[in-house]
Design a protein around this motif. Structure first.
Motif, PDB file in Angstrom:
ATOM      1  N   GLU A 215       0.866  -1.169   0.000  1.00  0.00           N
ATOM      2  CA  GLU A 215       0.000   0.000   0.000  1.00  0.00           C
ATOM      3  C   GLU A 215       0.908   1.226   0.000  1.00  0.00           C
ATOM      4  O   GLU A 215       2.105   1.139   0.288  1.00  0.00           O
ATOM      5  N   ALA A 216       0.323   2.375  -0.292  1.00  0.00           N
ATOM      6  CA  ALA A 216       1.086   3.619  -0.245  1.00  0.00           C
ATOM      7  C   ALA A 216       0.383   4.601   0.687  1.00  0.00           C
ATOM      8  O   ALA A 216      -0.848   4.700   0.664  1.00  0.00           O
ATOM      9  N   ILE A 217       1.165   5.286   1.500  1.00  0.00           N
ATOM     10  CA  ILE A 217       0.640   6.391   2.293  1.00  0.00           C
ATOM     11  C   ILE A 217       1.006   7.673   1.551  1.00  0.00           C
ATOM     12  O   ILE A 217       2.176   7.888   1.214  1.00  0.00           O
ATOM     13  N   ILE A 218      -0.005   8.495   1.299  1.00  0.00           N
ATOM     14  CA  ILE A 218       0.216   9.724   0.549  1.00  0.00           C
ATOM     15  C   ILE A 218      -0.177  10.906   1.424  1.00  0.00           C
ATOM     16  O   ILE A 218      -1.300  10.981   1.922  1.00  0.00           O
ATOM     17  N   PHE A 219       0.768  11.806   1.624  1.00  0.00           N
ATOM     18  CA  PHE A 219       0.520  13.055   2.344  1.00  0.00           C
ATOM     19  C   PHE A 219       0.455  14.172   1.297  1.00  0.00           C
ATOM     20  O   PHE A 219       1.383  14.335   0.509  1.00  0.00           O
ATOM     21  N   PHE A 220      -0.622  14.936   1.321  1.00  0.00           N
ATOM     22  CA  PHE A 220      -0.784  15.980   0.313  1.00  0.00           C
ATOM     23  C   PHE A 220      -0.141  17.298   0.739  1.00  0.00           C
ATOM     24  O   PHE A 220      -0.152  18.267  -0.026  1.00  0.00           O
ATOM     25  N   ASN A 221       0.429  17.328   1.925  1.00  0.00           N
ATOM     26  CA  ASN A 221       1.162  18.493   2.413  1.00  0.00           C
ATOM     27  C   ASN A 221       2.400  17.972   3.128  1.00  0.00           C
ATOM     28  O   ASN A 221       2.285  17.241   4.120  1.00  0.00           O
ATOM     29  N   ASP A 222       3.569  18.324   2.615  1.00  0.00           N
ATOM     30  CA  ASP A 222       4.787  17.736   3.168  1.00  0.00           C
ATOM     31  C   ASP A 222       5.059  18.151   4.610  1.00  0.00           C
ATOM     32  O   ASP A 222       5.847  17.513   5.321  1.00  0.00           O
ATOM     33  N   SER A 223       4.380  19.199   5.075  1.00  0.00           N
ATOM     34  CA  SER A 223       4.565  19.602   6.470  1.00  0.00           C
ATOM     35  C   SER A 223       3.964  18.593   7.434  1.00  0.00           C
ATOM     36  O   SER A 223       4.292  18.594   8.632  1.00  0.00           O
ATOM     37  N   LEU A 224       3.087  17.720   6.931  1.00  0.00           N
ATOM     38  CA  LEU A 224       2.430  16.727   7.781  1.00  0.00           C
ATOM     39  C   LEU A 224       3.283  15.492   8.018  1.00  0.00           C
ATOM     40  O   LEU A 224       2.969  14.691   8.901  1.00  0.00           O
ATOM     41  N   CYS A 225       4.323  15.313   7.231  1.00  0.00           N
ATOM     42  CA  CYS A 225       5.059  14.044   7.312  1.00  0.00           C
ATOM     43  C   CYS A 225       6.540  14.224   7.554  1.00  0.00           C
ATOM     44  O   CYS A 225       7.347  13.388   7.149  1.00  0.00           O
ATOM     45  N   ARG A 226       6.904  15.297   8.203  1.00  0.00           N
ATOM     46  CA  ARG A 226       8.315  15.479   8.558  1.00  0.00           C
ATOM     47  C   ARG A 226       8.756  14.340   9.463  1.00  0.00           C
ATOM     48  O   ARG A 226       8.059  13.982  10.407  1.00  0.00           O
ATOM     49  N   ASP A 227       9.881  13.803   9.155  1.00  0.00           N
ATOM     50  CA  ASP A 227      10.446  12.686   9.929  1.00  0.00           C
ATOM     51  C   ASP A 227       9.633  11.403   9.815  1.00  0.00           C
ATOM     52  O   ASP A 227       9.797  10.486  10.625  1.00  0.00           O
ATOM     53  N   PHE A 228       8.768  11.306   8.796  1.00  0.00           N
ATOM     54  CA  PHE A 228       7.950  10.094   8.668  1.00  0.00           C
ATOM     55  C   PHE A 228       8.810   8.858   8.432  1.00  0.00           C
ATOM     56  O   PHE A 228       8.443   7.755   8.844  1.00  0.00           O
ATOM     57  N   LYS A 229       9.946   9.032   7.785  1.00  0.00           N
ATOM     58  CA  LYS A 229      10.783   7.867   7.496  1.00  0.00           C
ATOM     59  C   LYS A 229      11.180   7.137   8.775  1.00  0.00           C
ATOM     60  O   LYS A 229      11.340   5.909   8.780  1.00  0.00           O
ATOM     61  N   TYR A 230      11.314   7.871   9.859  1.00  0.00           N
ATOM     62  CA  TYR A 230      11.641   7.225  11.129  1.00  0.00           C
ATOM     63  C   TYR A 230      10.431   6.479  11.693  1.00  0.00           C
ATOM     64  O   TYR A 230      10.570   5.408  12.276  1.00  0.00           O
ATOM     65  N   ARG A 231       9.253   7.066  11.528  1.00  0.00           N
ATOM     66  CA  ARG A 231       8.027   6.407  11.989  1.00  0.00           C
ATOM     67  C   ARG A 231       7.800   5.103  11.217  1.00  0.00           C
ATOM     68  O   ARG A 231       7.384   4.099  11.789  1.00  0.00           O
TER      69      ARG A 231
END
Length: 345
Positions: A215-231
């Motif tokens: 599956e893919a998680i898509i954030f339409f505003n990059d401010s919402l997913c800062r540091d997501f790679k760690y999560r």
């Protein structure tokens, strides 16, 4: 093992196999070595292709399963004192074993819905105690497209919910496990009913529509997913051999395979509906807008019917069943199923 029969049924589109073009795509990326964890050209290509569809600013992250997409997407945009407002029938509430609450720490505020769809009035009923430290604070509205009851939000309905959420300082999350079926039902593309309608976070699913997994998680505003790679890493969803997920999405999107598969599944659901709706003892209980047919049956016939074509009972008290069609459902499946159903009644 040679006597196992892979017999098609109507239990779930998860039960279907993998589309041949998806299998070919996996095989094509299987030769040689590639850098792991997504630093490969196939993942870069799939990410670019998804961005072209969902908007150039979209941030795309691949994960293994839909529950992880929902949980990680929601937990990234919430704090533990927040609440997520969703339909009572939502997958995050019913079928994810409490994972959204466990890993986000958030409370789910649910709304009874006759058709699986939230409305602004339903959401408004939970909008109290704002700023009051003794109450959880609503932060996200989560909708499912298509819903667990097979219904589909119109673009205007999604936009209305998004505008309400944003006006009240909330975000809109969409569980898109069957987003392809919804797009076909509406006759639109993906972006029109997601980012274009105000969705902030999307779980973009393909497993129910011909993919093997991913599956893919898509954030339409990059401010919402800062540091997501760690999560994602902490959430145990960083695939080492990510190219096998990425290649599937490229094949899924190529020449609109997603649309072809979903169109067939939706059409089969309409044919199933037409084949059974007038059989005495069968009552269709939901609008057939995607690839699901819901009906009530006399309880005593259900076990025999399940032996022929397996399916799930949705509501035991009401004797309501759910029949799901897939990209590989055939008209012969439907005619045979209807014939057996008629003979039992």
């Amino acid at each position: 093992m040679s006597n196992i029969q892979n017999r098609r049924g109507f239990a779930s589109d998860n039960n279907a196999g993998v589309h041949p073009q998806i299998l070919e795509a996996i095989a094509e990326v299987n030769g040689g070595h590639m850098v792991a964890y997504g630093d490969d050209p196939y993942t870069e290509k799939a990410t670019t292709e998804i961005r072209e569809i969902f908007g150039g600013q979209a941030e795309v992250y691949f994960v293994f399963i839909g529950t992880a997409a929902n949980v990680l997407g929601l937990s990234t945009v919430t704090q533990s004192y927040h609440a997520v407002i969703c339909p009572e029938s939502a997958h995050i509430n019913v079928d994810e074993c409490g994972a959204p609450e466990k890993f986000s720490g958030c409370k789910l505020l649910t709304c009874p819905t006759p058709d699986g769809k939230l409305t602004v009035d339903m959401i408004a009923a939970h909008m109290h105690g704002i700023g009051f430290e003794h109450h959880v604070q609503p932060r996200v509205v989560s909708i499912t497209q298509a819903t667990e009851l097979g219904t589909v939000y119109s673009i205007d309905e999604i936009r209305e919910i998004a505008e309400y959420a944003h006006r009240h300082g909330m975000l809109l999350h969409m569980d898109g496990a069957r987003i392809s079926n919804a797009a076909v039902s509406l006759g639109c593309g993906f972006y029109e009913m997601t980012g274009g309608a105000g969705v902030d976070v999307l779980s973009f699913g393909g497993t129910k529509n011909g993919m093997m997994y991913g599956e893919a998680i898509i954030f339409f505003n990059d401010s919402l997913c800062r540091d997501f790679k760690y999560r994602r890493k902490q959430g145990m969803q960083l695939a080492s051999k990510m190219r096998y997920i990425s290649a599937q999405f490229s094949a899924f999107l190529k020449n609109d395979l997603w649309r072809e598969n979903a169109m067939h599944a939706n059409l089969m659901a309409q044919k199933l509906y037409a084949a059974v709706k007038d059989i005495p003892g069968v009552k269709i209980t939901r609008r057939v807008e995607s690839n699901a047919v819901f009906a009530t049956l006399p309880p005593h016939i259900i076990p025999s019917l399940q032996e022929a074509y397996f399916f799930y009972v949705w509501d035991e008290e009401q004797s309501e069943v759910r029949w799901m069609c897939s990209f590989d459902t055939t008209e012969e499946d439907i005619s045979s199923f209807a014939s057996i159903l008629r003979s039992l009644l």
